[in-house]
Design an enzyme around this catalytic site. Structure first.
Site, mmCIF file in Angstrom:
data_model
loop_
_atom_site.group_PDB
_atom_site.id
_atom_site.type_symbol
_atom_site.label_atom_id
_atom_site.label_comp_id
_atom_site.label_asym_id
_atom_site.label_seq_id
_atom_site.Cartn_x
_atom_site.Cartn_y
_atom_site.Cartn_z
ATOM 1 C CG HIS A 161 16.821 76.210 -0.507
ATOM 2 N ND1 HIS A 161 16.681 77.319 0.425
ATOM 3 C CD2 HIS A 161 18.616 75.812 0.167
ATOM 4 C CE1 HIS A 161 17.642 76.957 1.657
ATOM 5 N NE2 HIS A 161 18.215 77.013 1.500
ATOM 6 C CD GLU A 162 20.764 73.819 -0.549
ATOM 7 O OE1 GLU A 162 21.821 73.632 -0.439
ATOM 8 O OE2 GLU A 162 20.215 73.204 -0.138
ATOM 9 C CG HIS A 165 22.573 78.066 -0.828
ATOM 10 N ND1 HIS A 165 22.502 79.267 0.517
ATOM 11 C CD2 HIS A 165 21.521 77.298 -0.257
ATOM 12 C CE1 HIS A 165 21.887 78.805 0.905
ATOM 13 N NE2 HIS A 165 21.326 77.683 0.817
ATOM 14 C CE1 TYR A 176 24.372 79.296 4.628
ATOM 15 C CE2 TYR A 176 25.036 77.798 5.652
ATOM 16 C CZ TYR A 176 23.854 78.407 5.464
ATOM 17 O OH TYR A 176 22.865 77.524 5.483
ATOM 18 C CD GLU A 185 20.029 78.538 4.557
ATOM 19 O OE1 GLU A 185 18.788 78.130 3.968
ATOM 20 O OE2 GLU A 185 20.988 78.023 4.612
ATOM 21 C CG ASP A 258 21.624 76.922 11.800
ATOM 22 O OD1 ASP A 258 22.650 76.494 10.796
ATOM 23 O OD2 ASP A 258 20.376 77.494 11.392
ATOM 24 C CG HIS A 263 19.324 75.772 8.801
ATOM 25 N ND1 HIS A 263 21.145 75.824 8.796
ATOM 26 C CD2 HIS A 263 18.640 76.064 7.294
ATOM 27 C CE1 HIS A 263 21.449 75.655 7.377
ATOM 28 N NE2 HIS A 263 20.064 75.375 6.350
#
Length: 343
Positions: A161-162, A165, A176, A185, A258, A263
């Site tokens: 996942h990271e 990015h 974002y 995301e 957020d 998210h």
């Protein structure tokens, strides 16, 4: 990417505000403060255009922060070195390699930037730091607190996942905030879970479609951070609250928190991907994943694209790859219709 952390801020906000245990409140507050610091640093990064390379060989370096908050820390394992005996170090090294191998084997992509970018990771970051993130240049993992979260190098899809990015940073560069941020995301969830499925050789039916499986500590009522198959069902615990993700536009969450709910509302495109993959069957990375990948890295993307624009782009990609009247294109159309995104 100003808040590219794996744990949604609403979970940490809940713990920082309502946890009865002072130690949990302190852990959540420290994690939020550290994450905010790195958000500011990420906003100042400039991405240089990569130089294409044909040498598809990973170049991994793992650092140990030894619970300090300084990056990158001491080098403890470099490319080609054997295991260190520190499970966290060795997990990070292995998962960087698996993610690199996935993008090379499946989409012929050479690392994060497509040009062999070295993969750098720092483990044991901060004291009980309950998060993991991509800071624009490297991976960073906390060890968790042991009561709510386990170590963040555990689930492969956290690393996947990271790192994705980073791929988004070098390709579509999705803003974002709001729907483009939720797509940012979602792209990381989609390919993070595909890395795991590919590594395990799982079909659509065999996969759990959970992001952060095993990340919640024993005694926390939940299976992970997010469910792509059934958004809103990943956890329901008095300490961290109930999973707020919607799976349909009828339940879209309008919020200023957020970054506009990135998210939270990512559950909608997440479920659309799951529906397309489930309809096509087999290995999700082969058809549905290819459609999403070629859309993410293709010319139709813009930093502020919203759900409807991305949906249209995925349909156009499916038609280009498989034909306008193909089962693949129809599966993508029906998937977006199934989550209420109108084209």
């Amino acid at each position: 990417c100003m808040r590219c952390t794996i744990v949604p801020p609403h979970i940490l906000d809940r713990l920082a505000r309502d946890a009865r245990d002072p130690a949990l409140r302190d852990m959540a507050r420290r994690t939020l403060v550290l994450s905010a610091t790195h958000r500011v640093e990420r906003r100042t990064l400039t991405v240089a255009p990569p130089q294409p390379q044909e040498d598809f060989v990973p170049n991994r370096t793992i650092h140990d922060a030894a619970t300090r908050e300084e990056l990158p820390g001491k080098v403890v394992r470099s490319e080609g070195d054997g295991p260190t005996g520190d499970e966290t170090v060795d997990q990070s090294y292995e998962w960087l390699g698996v993610t690199f191998d996935f993008f090379e084997a499946v989409y012929r992509r050479n690392s994060i930037d497509g040009a062999g970018l070295p993969l750098v990771s720092t483990v044991h970051y901060g004291l009980d730091y309950a998060n993991a993130f991509w800071n624009g240049e490297q991976m960073v993992y906390g060890d968790g607190d042991g009561e709510i979260f386990t170590g963040f190098t555990g689930p492969l899809e956290v690393t996947g996942h990271e790192l994705v990015h980073g791929i988004t940073q070098y390709t579509a560069d999705l803003e974002y905030f709001g729907q483009s941020g939720a797509l940012n995301e979602s792209m990381s969830d989609v390919f993070g879970v595909l890395v795991k499925q590919w590594h395990l050789g799982q079909t659509v039916e065999e996969a759990d479609w959970i992001i952060g499986a095993g990340l919640l500590a024993e005694g926390v009522n939940g299976v992970g951070l997010r469910s792509m198959k059934e958004p809103g069902t990943a956890y329901d615990d008095p300490r961290i609250g109930k999973d707020p993700q919607p799976g349909h536009m009828d339940d879209y969450v309008h919020t200023y928190r957020d970054n506009g709910g990135v998210h939270i509302n990512s559950g909608i495109p997440n479920r659309a991907f799951y529906l397309a993959a489930a309809e096509l069957g087999g290995h999700a990375w082969e058809k549905a994943g290819r459609i999403w990948y070629e859309t993410l890295t293709g010319p139709a993307m813009s930093p502020t694209i919203e759900f409807s624009g991305f949906a249209t782009a995925t349909i156009e990609t499916a038609e280009r790859l498989y034909g306008a009247a193909s089962a693949e294109a129809e599966a993508v159309r029906q998937a977006w219709d199934g989550v209420g995104v109108r084209i």
